[in-house]
Design a protein around this motif. Sequence first.
Motif, short mmCIF file in Angstrom:
data_model
loop_
_atom_site.label_atom_id
_atom_site.label_comp_id
_atom_site.label_asym_id
_atom_site.label_seq_id
_atom_site.Cartn_x
_atom_site.Cartn_y
_atom_site.Cartn_z
N VAL A 21 0.83 -1.20 0.00
CA VAL A 21 0.00 0.00 0.00
C VAL A 21 0.87 1.26 0.00
N ALA A 22 1.87 1.27 0.86
CA ALA A 22 2.74 2.44 0.95
C ALA A 22 3.47 2.70 -0.35
N GLY A 25 1.33 3.80 -3.29
CA GLY A 25 1.00 5.21 -3.15
C GLY A 25 2.12 6.08 -3.68
N ARG A 35 -1.42 10.40 -4.37
CA ARG A 35 -0.92 9.39 -3.47
C ARG A 35 -2.03 8.64 -2.73
N THR A 36 -2.92 9.41 -2.12
CA THR A 36 -3.98 8.79 -1.32
C THR A 36 -4.87 7.89 -2.17
N GLN A 39 -3.19 4.73 -2.76
CA GLN A 39 -3.13 3.91 -1.54
C GLN A 39 -4.47 3.24 -1.26
N LEU A 60 -5.19 4.09 6.88
CA LEU A 60 -4.29 5.01 6.18
C LEU A 60 -4.01 6.31 6.95
#
Lengths: 178, 178
Positions: A21-22, A25, A35-36, A39, A60
């Motif tokens: 996930v990181a 992003g 980015r969000t 993610q 998150l």
Amino acid sequence: MNEAQIQSLRPDWELAREEFVAQWGALGSHWGINRTMAQIHALLMTAPEPMDTEQIMARLHISRGNANTNLRELIGWGLIRLIVKKGERREYFEAEKDVWKMFITIAKERKRRELDPALLVLKQCAEQTQTETAGPGKAFHDQMKELQEFVEFGMKVSDTVASMKHASALQWAMRLLS
Amino acid sequence: MNEAQIQSLRPDWELAREEFVAQWGALGSHWGINRTMAQIHALLMTAPEPMDTEQIMARLHISRGNANTNLRELIGWGLIRLIVKKGERREYFEAEKDVWKMFITIAKERKRRELDPALLVLKQCAEQTQTETAGPGKAFHDQMKELQEFVEFGMKVSDTVASMKHASALQWAMRLLS
DNA sequence: AAGAAGTTTCAGAACTATCTGAAAACATAG
DNA sequence: CTATGTTTTCAGATAGTTCTGAAACTTCTT
């Protein structure tokens, strides 16, 4: 319960998921996606069950507004869908997990957002210089024409591929690669 | 001489060019490329002759630093090249005008910047979950694997296309479209 | 070696995109 | 209709990116 304790309860694969996930992003922001949004997509893509807004916010560490905006945006892209469980008021979200379908969806959307407006500009510029018959004016017109034709061509290819089922696309590609 | 006078001296096609440069810049910022870089590229792509830094600064109303940074960046992408005229100290810049070559250059660079790092992440995540044999852990691993294979496949296709001459690519595509 | 012509660098300013949080709107149940 | 749980909106805060301008540097010429 503190972070460390939560961490220790989380199964191993969840660590890899967190990483995914990181990193996803971070990658997203490399290629024009925020980015969000990337993610959230990564999170839902790897979720065993649909998730609701609260869960996403918590995982998150983002605000409600942010979560809501980006969820709507993802729905707009067609990458996730809204799930309503009977007897529950809360909305859940689920991502398309089939890689090929995901690819098609992204390709179509990018075409719409990136290629369509570019084509418009090129057409206008080519049109405005129709009358040029020599010198740099002609050269400019020709270049616009070439670009236009190239983009149109790319769009056709993209449409064709997008209309293929996964299996036939694979077959086609095998022929290309061999 | 004021702006209006300059404007009136500029031939017709220059107006279209101005439009093209402006719009291309706006588009650029829509897809992860910075506005100025896209504008400089558009300007050089439509320049009958190589241009120097001063000319570019003047046409786009940008500072020397900005012009310099973005010119270097474009050279980094391989989209423009530096021209040194004999007997002149000043550096000139020229853009590749062949649409197919431009496309190849961009495709390669985007692969390097977008696909390569993505693949790395996917491989790591797949590796870390090798041992999962059931449940959501297995599902996660499988998904990473699928994504990985898809990306690798895309890279192969991209390499193949990039190594083609314009003519053979065209031929290949015709077969696809018909 | 000094001057001229040009290029590069970089700290801070200007601009843009994204995020927060609280309030408003909405929906459902009682 | 009211209470409650939920989503949406949006003005202002924050973070991130790009641009400027001037100084430092490089290279060439005489």
